[in-house]
Design an enzyme around this catalytic site. Sequence first.
Site, short mmCIF file in Angstrom:
data_model
loop_
_atom_site.label_atom_id
_atom_site.label_comp_id
_atom_site.label_asym_id
_atom_site.label_seq_id
_atom_site.Cartn_x
_atom_site.Cartn_y
_atom_site.Cartn_z
N ILE A 3 -11.04 -6.62 -0.45
CA ILE A 3 -10.13 -7.77 -0.44
C ILE A 3 -10.88 -8.99 -0.93
O ILE A 3 -11.76 -9.51 -0.23
CB ILE A 3 -9.56 -8.02 0.96
CG1 ILE A 3 -8.83 -6.78 1.48
CG2 ILE A 3 -8.60 -9.22 0.95
CD1 ILE A 3 -8.36 -6.92 2.90
N ASP A 4 -10.57 -9.44 -2.10
CA ASP A 4 -11.25 -10.60 -2.70
C ASP A 4 -10.39 -11.83 -2.47
O ASP A 4 -9.38 -12.03 -3.14
CB ASP A 4 -11.48 -10.35 -4.19
CG ASP A 4 -12.24 -11.49 -4.85
OD1 ASP A 4 -12.77 -12.35 -4.12
OD2 ASP A 4 -12.30 -11.51 -6.09
#
Length: 306
Positions: free
Chosen positions: A182-183
């Site tokens: 998850i960026d």
Amino acid sequence: MTIYLDAVWTLNLFLDWLLLLCTQAIARLQVPKLRIFAGAVVASLIVPVTVYFPDSFLAHPVGKLLFSMLIIWTAFGFRSVTRFLKMLLLFYFITFAAGGSLFAIHYMLQTQAAFTPASFLTVSTGYGDHVSWLFVAIMFPIALYFTKSRMDKQRFEQFRYDQLYTVQVSINGIAHKTEGFIDSGNHLSDPLTKRPVVICDQLFLRNWFNEEDWQLLAQANDNLDLGLLPEDWPYEFSVVPYQGVNGEGALMLVLKPDSILIEMDQSPIETDRVWIGIQFGNLTADRRYHCLLHPSLVHDASTQAG
């Protein structure tokens, strides 16, 4: 054997100060430096107590625990039981880690030094052998720096691990799984369709392409010319504008998947309203994950779960 108390006390004051500074840095607390130094002064008082009163209450485990609590209270104060215990345990951990590193180096070099249950003392005739003093003055800060750097790296790695999810990508009827990260900084979306872009690297995407097809795809990406791709390909491509790290605008080649399934603990989320951004290279050196997930996808999953 002669022990010069002032010299030993000064050395332990310096070491205690470094330990408390390291504890503060890892805990990321905003504490006045003067208060940290006051905690080091309190901690260093164990030296004269150990020398003049070897059988005192502070030489016993309960006394040492209470004395450690006094050190933490002096250096960091008391706001809650949880925070206080966290700082106490962190202080102990850093002390044992740095002290263990120092002891290992000492054992290897056979430096003249003495370790007591209460503190570390350099002991010999006079002020101590010059090698032992140099050993402590130089190696302890190095051991402490190594301890802090390893803990910071472990914290970052744990953070990365906590943000990893198993992702299944289906393209042209063929599905493959990999790890996705998850960026939070990935806000790339198609400005026309508003679809988020999930970036996948070549090591994962080549599951759907042979060598010849991948070279055609790379050529189309280099020239930003979708006309170079075969018309009979069962894939849907497009380009999405984005801003590079240097601030300049660029275009990314994207691919339309059949669907993406993110396996989350709360509730899996599956969607086909997404683009796959093609990364011609690896996302990470250790190849721990191969997808950068758009944060809106995870937000949608948590919303559905709630």
